[in-house]
Design a protein around this motif. Sequence first.
Motif, PDB file in Angstrom:
ATOM      1  N   ALA A   5     -17.796 -28.678 -41.729  1.00  0.00           N
ATOM      2  CA  ALA A   5     -17.068 -29.944 -41.628  1.00  0.00           C
ATOM      3  C   ALA A   5     -15.550 -29.760 -41.697  1.00  0.00           C
ATOM      4  O   ALA A   5     -14.802 -30.685 -41.390  1.00  0.00           O
ATOM      5  N   VAL A   6     -15.094 -28.586 -42.091  1.00  0.00           N
ATOM      6  CA  VAL A   6     -13.649 -28.362 -42.244  1.00  0.00           C
ATOM      7  C   VAL A   6     -12.910 -28.611 -40.939  1.00  0.00           C
ATOM      8  O   VAL A   6     -11.892 -29.305 -40.905  1.00  0.00           O
ATOM      9  N   SER A  14      -7.464 -25.555 -40.265  1.00  0.00           N
ATOM     10  CA  SER A  14      -8.812 -25.375 -40.817  1.00  0.00           C
ATOM     11  C   SER A  14      -9.018 -24.024 -41.488  1.00  0.00           C
ATOM     12  O   SER A  14      -9.789 -23.928 -42.445  1.00  0.00           O
ATOM     13  N   ASP A  15      -8.352 -22.973 -41.020  1.00  0.00           N
ATOM     14  CA  ASP A  15      -8.571 -21.644 -41.605  1.00  0.00           C
ATOM     15  C   ASP A  15      -8.248 -21.620 -43.097  1.00  0.00           C
ATOM     16  O   ASP A  15      -9.014 -21.090 -43.900  1.00  0.00           O
ATOM     17  N   GLN A  16      -7.108 -22.199 -43.482  1.00  0.00           N
ATOM     18  CA  GLN A  16      -6.728 -22.151 -44.891  1.00  0.00           C
ATOM     19  C   GLN A  16      -7.666 -23.003 -45.755  1.00  0.00           C
ATOM     20  O   GLN A  16      -7.934 -22.662 -46.902  1.00  0.00           O
ATOM     21  N   TRP A  17      -8.205 -24.068 -45.189  1.00  0.00           N
ATOM     22  CA  TRP A  17      -9.127 -24.910 -45.957  1.00  0.00           C
ATOM     23  C   TRP A  17     -10.505 -24.279 -46.041  1.00  0.00           C
ATOM     24  O   TRP A  17     -11.182 -24.387 -47.064  1.00  0.00           O
ATOM     25  N   ARG A  18     -10.914 -23.604 -44.985  1.00  0.00           N
ATOM     26  CA  ARG A  18     -12.184 -22.879 -45.017  1.00  0.00           C
ATOM     27  C   ARG A  18     -12.110 -21.764 -46.068  1.00  0.00           C
ATOM     28  O   ARG A  18     -13.034 -21.567 -46.846  1.00  0.00           O
ATOM     29  N   PHE A 112      -8.236 -33.803 -50.117  1.00  0.00           N
ATOM     30  CA  PHE A 112      -8.685 -33.203 -48.857  1.00  0.00           C
ATOM     31  C   PHE A 112     -10.083 -32.593 -48.991  1.00  0.00           C
ATOM     32  O   PHE A 112     -10.913 -32.750 -48.102  1.00  0.00           O
ATOM     33  N   VAL A 113     -10.345 -31.902 -50.081  1.00  0.00           N
ATOM     34  CA  VAL A 113     -11.661 -31.282 -50.271  1.00  0.00           C
ATOM     35  C   VAL A 113     -12.729 -32.376 -50.387  1.00  0.00           C
ATOM     36  O   VAL A 113     -13.822 -32.247 -49.830  1.00  0.00           O
ATOM     37  N   LYS A 119     -17.177 -35.887 -45.134  1.00  0.00           N
ATOM     38  CA  LYS A 119     -17.406 -35.641 -43.700  1.00  0.00           C
ATOM     39  C   LYS A 119     -18.671 -34.803 -43.496  1.00  0.00           C
ATOM     40  O   LYS A 119     -19.424 -35.015 -42.549  1.00  0.00           O
ATOM     41  N   ALA A 120     -18.920 -33.867 -44.411  1.00  0.00           N
ATOM     42  CA  ALA A 120     -20.107 -33.013 -44.321  1.00  0.00           C
ATOM     43  C   ALA A 120     -21.384 -33.776 -44.659  1.00  0.00           C
ATOM     44  O   ALA A 120     -22.481 -33.312 -44.358  1.00  0.00           O
TER      45      ALA A 120
END
Length: 173
Positions: A5-6, A14-18, A112-113, A119-120
């Motif tokens: 869902a990121v 998205s990379d930094q949040w993943r 954000f998380v 969202k997931a």
Amino acid sequence: RFLAAVSDERPDDSDQWRDLIEGLWLSGLRIDEARRLTWHSSSFCVDLSSKHPRFRILADGQRRRRDEILPMAPEFANWLLRIPTGRRSGFVFPLVNSITGNRFSSKRIVSFVSDIGRKAGIVANVETKKHATAHDLRRSFGVRWANRVKPLTLQRMMRHANIETTLRYYVDL
């Protein structure tokens, strides 16, 4: 589902949040700890110098006001070791706003998380219909490790100040 869902929730960075979500899952870090965690010489840093990687926390970096070296889950250590040595400087989780260039605050990161968990479609509490948050990733870490280590080790891995917290939430599972 959380990781998938990121990209929908944070397509531009998205990379930094993943990385953050995977790191939280593997480490049991609190958001503020993850935000402060550095590769070298700070109040809360990674220590990869010994056979068993660990966290080094200086007195000014925690409530207890004493220097500590605490165990790190091997899965998190392996995840860190996959990062190329050339990228091992500064913050482990930079979490930089691509528009302003500033780091996100802990409060924004929590938000954000939580948005990503919503969202997931991951429901952490069926009764309240509450979606998964960063703290649920921490709880999941504690639950997974409760059956693998002794309570005092789990207390240190979770960085609980009090063994009663560890016993109340994780050991009786």
